[in-house]
Design an enzyme around this catalytic site. Structure first.
Site, short mmCIF file in Angstrom:
data_model
loop_
_atom_site.label_atom_id
_atom_site.label_comp_id
_atom_site.label_asym_id
_atom_site.label_seq_id
_atom_site.Cartn_x
_atom_site.Cartn_y
_atom_site.Cartn_z
N GLY A 16 0.78 -1.24 0.00
CA GLY A 16 0.00 0.00 0.00
C GLY A 16 0.81 1.28 0.00
CB THR A 18 1.40 3.81 -4.78
OG1 THR A 18 2.65 3.27 -5.23
CG2 THR A 18 0.98 4.92 -5.73
CB SER A 19 -2.80 3.35 -1.42
OG SER A 19 -3.14 2.51 -2.50
CE1 TYR A 47 8.17 -9.49 -9.31
CE2 TYR A 47 6.66 -8.42 -10.84
CZ TYR A 47 7.42 -8.39 -9.68
OH TYR A 47 7.41 -7.26 -8.90
CG ASP A 86 5.59 5.29 -4.75
OD1 ASP A 86 6.76 5.58 -5.09
OD2 ASP A 86 4.73 4.86 -5.54
NE ARG A 138 -3.55 -4.41 2.84
CZ ARG A 138 -3.18 -3.57 3.81
NH1 ARG A 138 -2.08 -2.83 3.66
NH2 ARG A 138 -3.91 -3.46 4.91
CB ILE A 139 -0.41 -8.86 -4.62
CG1 ILE A 139 0.84 -8.22 -4.00
CG2 ILE A 139 -0.13 -9.27 -6.06
CD1 ILE A 139 2.02 -9.16 -3.91
CG HIS A 140 -4.39 -12.23 -5.20
ND1 HIS A 140 -4.54 -13.35 -4.41
CD2 HIS A 140 -3.33 -12.50 -6.02
CE1 HIS A 140 -3.64 -14.26 -4.74
NE2 HIS A 140 -2.89 -13.77 -5.71
#
Length: 216
Positions: A16, A18-19, A47, A86, A138-140
């Protein structure tokens, strides 16, 4: 200390950063500095095959973050304009130590120190952390296709790397306050009162920074 408030937010992928940076930027009317992520042409391949694409990926990030911070120094901080970012550029070493083989890491480290020698230093850090389940959820939730290939084992290692790094950071930089935010307990996106808790902590530290500047 930076000549103006310079807040850096750090933590594992998807936690989170950037948020929160956007919300702090909006609240305090600070310039927002966002790291370049999806623009990295090597990230998807990284990845899928970390060993093969790690050096290209890390070098792209390092060069772009160097340019961003160089611009921030000349256009904002040197003109006493506050910034919230961020990321902290030292995150490059967290990832490089984890992903690069020894011979390439040695070369990378030399380049890193040359580029970051005169970079602006934050006068406040916010560290977002959480359990592996929270990070994965949170990634999902944010649904970046490029991140769907990240291995759970890699996220677990990275989370521990961040914890070790931040513990060392507080020892090495006792003059830079670190605000720790537990993502398992605090959801500043969904709950306004949680965001206000963080804002209040930031404001308290900013007042200390302002007070020290005046004394100086």
């Amino acid at each position: 200390m930076a000549r103006a408030p310079f807040i850096a937010i750090e933590g594992p992928i998807g936690i989170g950063k950037t948020s929160l940076a956007k919300k702090i930027s909006s609240h305090f009317d600070y310039h927002l500095l966002k790291e370049i992520v999806e623009e990295n042409p090597f990230l998807g391949k990284f990845y899928e095959n970390i060993e093969e694409w790690s050096f290209q990926t890390e070098m792209f990030f390092l060069c772009n973050r160097f340019k961003q911070l160089e611009d921030i120094e000349t256009k904002y901080l040197s003109d006493n304009k506050a910034v919230v970012a961020d990321y902290h550029i030292s995150k490059n070493m967290i990832f490089a130590k984890r992903t690069l083989p020894a011979d390439k890491f040695e070369k990378y480290e030399q380049i890193y120190h040359i580029l970051t020698k005169d970079m602006p230093v934050p006068n406040m850090m916010i560290y977002l952390h959480g359990s592996l389940d929270t990070i994965i959820n949170r990634i999902h939730q944010r649904g970046r296709e490029i991140e769907q290939h990240i291995k759970t084992s890699y996220l677990a290692q990275l989370s521990q790397d961040y914890e070790n790094y931040m513990n060392e950071f507080e020892i090495m930089h006792p003059d830079i306050p670190v605000i720790r935010v537990n993502g398992d307990e605090i959801d500043f996106v969904r709950y306004q009162k949680h965001l206000e808790q963080i804002i209040n902590q930031v404001d308290e530290q900013l007042q200390k920074v302002t007070s020290e500047v005046r004394k100086g």
